[in-house]
Design a protein around this motif. Sequence first.
Motif, PDB file in Angstrom:
ATOM      1  N   ALA B  50     139.264 110.699 111.647  1.00  0.00           N
ATOM      2  CA  ALA B  50     138.024 111.410 111.957  1.00  0.00           C
ATOM      3  C   ALA B  50     137.024 110.487 112.649  1.00  0.00           C
ATOM      4  O   ALA B  50     136.362 110.877 113.616  1.00  0.00           O
ATOM      5  N   THR B  51     136.924 109.231 112.166  1.00  0.00           N
ATOM      6  CA  THR B  51     136.036 108.260 112.808  1.00  0.00           C
ATOM      7  C   THR B  51     136.463 108.041 114.259  1.00  0.00           C
ATOM      8  O   THR B  51     135.639 108.037 115.182  1.00  0.00           O
ATOM      9  N   ARG B  52     137.764 107.867 114.458  1.00  0.00           N
ATOM     10  CA  ARG B  52     138.294 107.697 115.822  1.00  0.00           C
ATOM     11  C   ARG B  52     137.912 108.875 116.715  1.00  0.00           C
ATOM     12  O   ARG B  52     137.453 108.686 117.848  1.00  0.00           O
ATOM     13  N   ASP B  53     138.062 110.106 116.196  1.00  0.00           N
ATOM     14  CA  ASP B  53     137.765 111.276 117.018  1.00  0.00           C
ATOM     15  C   ASP B  53     136.288 111.340 117.380  1.00  0.00           C
ATOM     16  O   ASP B  53     135.935 111.721 118.504  1.00  0.00           O
ATOM     17  N   ILE B  54     135.399 110.978 116.437  1.00  0.00           N
ATOM     18  CA  ILE B  54     133.969 111.002 116.744  1.00  0.00           C
ATOM     19  C   ILE B  54     133.655 109.967 117.817  1.00  0.00           C
ATOM     20  O   ILE B  54     132.884 110.223 118.741  1.00  0.00           O
ATOM     21  N   ILE B  55     134.272 108.766 117.734  1.00  0.00           N
ATOM     22  CA  ILE B  55     134.052 107.740 118.755  1.00  0.00           C
ATOM     23  C   ILE B  55     134.568 108.223 120.110  1.00  0.00           C
ATOM     24  O   ILE B  55     133.979 107.937 121.151  1.00  0.00           O
ATOM     25  N   LEU B  56     135.661 108.975 120.109  1.00  0.00           N
ATOM     26  CA  LEU B  56     136.224 109.496 121.363  1.00  0.00           C
ATOM     27  C   LEU B  56     135.486 110.742 121.853  1.00  0.00           C
ATOM     28  O   LEU B  56     135.770 111.240 122.941  1.00  0.00           O
ATOM     29  N   GLY B  57     134.564 111.263 121.045  1.00  0.00           N
ATOM     30  CA  GLY B  57     133.853 112.471 121.456  1.00  0.00           C
ATOM     31  C   GLY B  57     134.669 113.738 121.277  1.00  0.00           C
ATOM     32  O   GLY B  57     134.373 114.757 121.899  1.00  0.00           O
ATOM     33  N   ILE B  58     135.718 113.697 120.429  1.00  0.00           N
ATOM     34  CA  ILE B  58     136.500 114.892 120.127  1.00  0.00           C
ATOM     35  C   ILE B  58     135.836 115.589 118.954  1.00  0.00           C
ATOM     36  O   ILE B  58     135.958 115.140 117.814  1.00  0.00           O
ATOM     37  N   VAL B  59     135.080 116.669 119.227  1.00  0.00           N
ATOM     38  CA  VAL B  59     134.409 117.384 118.152  1.00  0.00           C
ATOM     39  C   VAL B  59     134.790 118.844 118.201  1.00  0.00           C
ATOM     40  O   VAL B  59     134.855 119.418 119.266  1.00  0.00           O
ATOM     41  N   PRO B  60     135.018 119.470 117.038  1.00  0.00           N
ATOM     42  CA  PRO B  60     135.145 118.826 115.727  1.00  0.00           C
ATOM     43  C   PRO B  60     136.401 117.974 115.644  1.00  0.00           C
ATOM     44  O   PRO B  60     137.373 118.266 116.344  1.00  0.00           O
ATOM     45  N   PRO B  61     136.373 116.903 114.834  1.00  0.00           N
ATOM     46  CA  PRO B  61     137.532 116.016 114.712  1.00  0.00           C
ATOM     47  C   PRO B  61     138.823 116.771 114.371  1.00  0.00           C
ATOM     48  O   PRO B  61     138.780 117.852 113.775  1.00  0.00           O
ATOM     49  N   GLY B  62     139.946 116.161 114.742  1.00  0.00           N
ATOM     50  CA  GLY B  62     141.252 116.785 114.576  1.00  0.00           C
ATOM     51  C   GLY B  62     141.546 117.303 113.178  1.00  0.00           C
ATOM     52  O   GLY B  62     142.273 118.284 113.015  1.00  0.00           O
ATOM     53  N   MET B  63     140.983 116.649 112.141  1.00  0.00           N
ATOM     54  CA  MET B  63     141.271 117.073 110.773  1.00  0.00           C
ATOM     55  C   MET B  63     140.849 118.519 110.521  1.00  0.00           C
ATOM     56  O   MET B  63     141.294 119.138 109.558  1.00  0.00           O
TER      57      MET B  63
ATOM     58  N   VAL C  46     126.882  94.677 117.052  1.00  0.00           N
ATOM     59  CA  VAL C  46     126.981  95.855 117.924  1.00  0.00           C
ATOM     60  C   VAL C  46     126.856  97.180 117.180  1.00  0.00           C
ATOM     61  O   VAL C  46     126.817  98.240 117.815  1.00  0.00           O
ATOM     62  N   GLY C  47     126.765  97.144 115.847  1.00  0.00           N
ATOM     63  CA  GLY C  47     126.743  98.382 115.068  1.00  0.00           C
ATOM     64  C   GLY C  47     125.529  99.248 115.346  1.00  0.00           C
ATOM     65  O   GLY C  47     125.627 100.469 115.394  1.00  0.00           O
ATOM     66  N   GLY C  48     124.368  98.621 115.517  1.00  0.00           N
ATOM     67  CA  GLY C  48     123.163  99.393 115.787  1.00  0.00           C
ATOM     68  C   GLY C  48     123.266 100.138 117.105  1.00  0.00           C
ATOM     69  O   GLY C  48     122.952 101.334 117.186  1.00  0.00           O
ATOM     70  N   GLY C  49     123.726  99.452 118.141  1.00  0.00           N
ATOM     71  CA  GLY C  49     123.866 100.087 119.450  1.00  0.00           C
ATOM     72  C   GLY C  49     124.910 101.185 119.445  1.00  0.00           C
ATOM     73  O   GLY C  49     124.726 102.232 120.081  1.00  0.00           O
ATOM     74  N   ALA C  50     126.009 100.967 118.706  1.00  0.00           N
ATOM     75  CA  ALA C  50     127.066 101.982 118.661  1.00  0.00           C
ATOM     76  C   ALA C  50     126.572 103.240 117.947  1.00  0.00           C
ATOM     77  O   ALA C  50     126.837 104.363 118.399  1.00  0.00           O
ATOM     78  N   THR C  51     125.835 103.061 116.842  1.00  0.00           N
ATOM     79  CA  THR C  51     125.272 104.207 116.128  1.00  0.00           C
ATOM     80  C   THR C  51     124.333 104.986 117.051  1.00  0.00           C
ATOM     81  O   THR C  51     124.397 106.224 117.132  1.00  0.00           O
ATOM     82  N   ARG C  52     123.470 104.241 117.761  1.00  0.00           N
ATOM     83  CA  ARG C  52     122.555 104.884 118.712  1.00  0.00           C
ATOM     84  C   ARG C  52     123.335 105.706 119.747  1.00  0.00           C
ATOM     85  O   ARG C  52     122.991 106.854 120.024  1.00  0.00           O
ATOM     86  N   ASP C  53     124.412 105.148 120.288  1.00  0.00           N
ATOM     87  CA  ASP C  53     125.160 105.849 121.327  1.00  0.00           C
ATOM     88  C   ASP C  53     125.816 107.115 120.792  1.00  0.00           C
ATOM     89  O   ASP C  53     125.850 108.147 121.476  1.00  0.00           O
ATOM     90  N   ILE C  54     126.321 107.057 119.545  1.00  0.00           N
ATOM     91  CA  ILE C  54     126.935 108.255 118.963  1.00  0.00           C
ATOM     92  C   ILE C  54     125.878 109.341 118.764  1.00  0.00           C
ATOM     93  O   ILE C  54     126.106 110.516 119.041  1.00  0.00           O
ATOM     94  N   ILE C  55     124.669 108.947 118.313  1.00  0.00           N
ATOM     95  CA  ILE C  55     123.590 109.917 118.139  1.00  0.00           C
ATOM     96  C   ILE C  55     123.197 110.522 119.486  1.00  0.00           C
ATOM     97  O   ILE C  55     122.874 111.701 119.591  1.00  0.00           O
ATOM     98  N   LEU C  56     123.239 109.709 120.548  1.00  0.00           N
ATOM     99  CA  LEU C  56     122.876 110.192 121.886  1.00  0.00           C
ATOM    100  C   LEU C  56     124.019 110.964 122.539  1.00  0.00           C
ATOM    101  O   LEU C  56     123.858 111.523 123.622  1.00  0.00           O
ATOM    102  N   GLY C  57     125.229 110.956 121.895  1.00  0.00           N
ATOM    103  CA  GLY C  57     126.365 111.641 122.498  1.00  0.00           C
ATOM    104  C   GLY C  57     127.017 110.851 123.621  1.00  0.00           C
ATOM    105  O   GLY C  57     127.715 111.418 124.450  1.00  0.00           O
ATOM    106  N   ILE C  58     126.770 109.538 123.683  1.00  0.00           N
ATOM    107  CA  ILE C  58     127.431 108.687 124.676  1.00  0.00           C
ATOM    108  C   ILE C  58     128.746 108.216 124.075  1.00  0.00           C
ATOM    109  O   ILE C  58     128.768 107.340 123.202  1.00  0.00           O
TER     110      ILE C  58
END
Lengths: 216, 216, 216
Positions: B50-63, C46-58
């Motif tokens: 699920a973490t991998r899918d969120i990082i890849l922008g696959i929403v909702p995650p595969g699970m 890099v955790g802060g920047g990665a969290t920010r990017d996920i919130i921004l949908g990047i």
Amino acid sequence: MDYQSMFTFMLEMAGTIAFAASGAMVGAQRGMDIFGVCVLGVVTAVGGGATRDIILGIVPPGMFQDPLYTIVATVTSCIVFAVMYWKQELLEGGNRLVYDKVMLVMDTVGLGVFTVMGVDKGISQGYMGRTFFLVFLGTVTGVGGGLIRDMMAGVPPYIFVRHIYACASIVGAIACVWIYRLWGGVPAMVIGTVVVILIRYLAAHYRWNLPRLRRE
Amino acid sequence: MDYQSMFTFMLEMAGTIAFAASGAMVGAQRGMDIFGVCVLGVVTAVGGGATRDIILGIVPPGMFQDPLYTIVATVTSCIVFAVMYWKQELLEGGNRLVYDKVMLVMDTVGLGVFTVMGVDKGISQGYMGRTFFLVFLGTVTGVGGGLIRDMMAGVPPYIFVRHIYACASIVGAIACVWIYRLWGGVPAMVIGTVVVILIRYLAAHYRWNLPRLRRE
Amino acid sequence: MDYQSMFTFMLEMAGTIAFAASGAMVGAQRGMDIFGVCVLGVVTAVGGGATRDIILGIVPPGMFQDPLYTIVATVTSCIVFAVMYWKQELLEGGNRLVYDKVMLVMDTVGLGVFTVMGVDKGISQGYMGRTFFLVFLGTVTGVGGGLIRDMMAGVPPYIFVRHIYACASIVGAIACVWIYRLWGGVPAMVIGTVVVILIRYLAAHYRWNLPRLRRE
């Protein structure tokens, strides 16, 4: 704003305040400063909804579309901190019992309202057919904030150890999904909320707990 | 379903069951109730993906596309809980050694399979050229669930303190990426999985550990 | 690369190194092996920047577009680990004081730079009008890595208990947002960074702390 949205809004506010107060109290008891107390209050109040929005791909999450909930949570946390800092005696003895009762009622209302809100959000994004996903969204919205709060504060997650807390949310979410399909949104949200509140209230009153291992 | 996907599916199921069982045991030992035990089991089994899918922008995650893995993880967690609750003696003495061996084998297979699945998912999303990103995706899929499990349970993350666990996943992911480019998907996934299993097995057998500070 | 981006780049590197070193030290002191130490170093950087990017949908987050920061953080973590493993005496006595001073300066620079970078990223994504959201993005970028570090290491989050750390980031982010609207990007980023550094320096020097409950 019509009657119905006004009613929903007031329930949401009650839930936000109750969740923020619970987060602020955990933070203050763990020796955090006022900033930490506010963060914990806000995270508890809006963390579940933000997690749901990220899973749904709604970016930025709703809490940034309308900062009102964050502001209410921050103010609530500051008030809780101020009371615990200057007037700790207000939370002792008989007052404590009243306070605990008020918090339980508000927290229960919040759990119910947030759960059906989560289901509703998922349906509005077009996942009406996905029972499992909708129930997950409702439960995450209801209990996710408390889980993040406990992980940040380094305490054992409350939802894993006490009473029928998360189960109430799950059963309510299932009820909400099914009634939504049969009778539409308004009865689904009302009945779903009532189911959560009822189970939670009965669990707290009769001290129902799920089984767990006896620790030697 | 052809032979190859059948084979992959069975490995995935073995990994899911092993990861869920490890999560459920941590939860039960920490005194969580059966709901907490199930959540920890499910999170361990599907959290990395699920973490991998969120990082890849696959929403909702595969699970949420296919709840089968979540259901298998929930059932596994319930069985583990039931055994620990009623038949704790089944996990003691000689049985304990057998159980630990079975779990180690399954957990190792799961780590290998999930790692190459993560790399494969990244490649299928068009990131073939990004070695670093693909290795990260593979490792997150392999070890992410266990990390979230330990953060939720409030125990020091296993992957940071014990054996060559995460390193096996990283080396296997690197092997998988390179072989994918040379010979295509099937050899990459087979060899990548074998590399992870081999390193992990040798590390467990010879008690290899990465260096760490002696704590006074 | 012109002077301005060169200057920004050097500040970012200083911040990355300082954050990675702080993460690596926490990991090493908690008895993690070198893998865990590196993960904690990278996550802090890099955790802060990665969290920010996920919130921004990047997606995938910027840390995967350019692995340089991750590589620098990994190398830094390895050096910190090596020093603590073989030359622990280098970090004792008088050297320790020098080391602490250097780290404080670098960490403070990193906090300032990362905060304004977070605000800048939000503005570049079209959220100029959203003050609250921009301040949140700046603060998450500045303090998010340290928060994830502490949650992974199982220690009470530093940002909630010590000095005016997160407040410096918040005030700097607010300054940055307002100056951006009045005078544009360059003055906003310079003044925002200076504000964060100034508050943090004064707080450390005069031992300012936010109020918290006395624990009995």
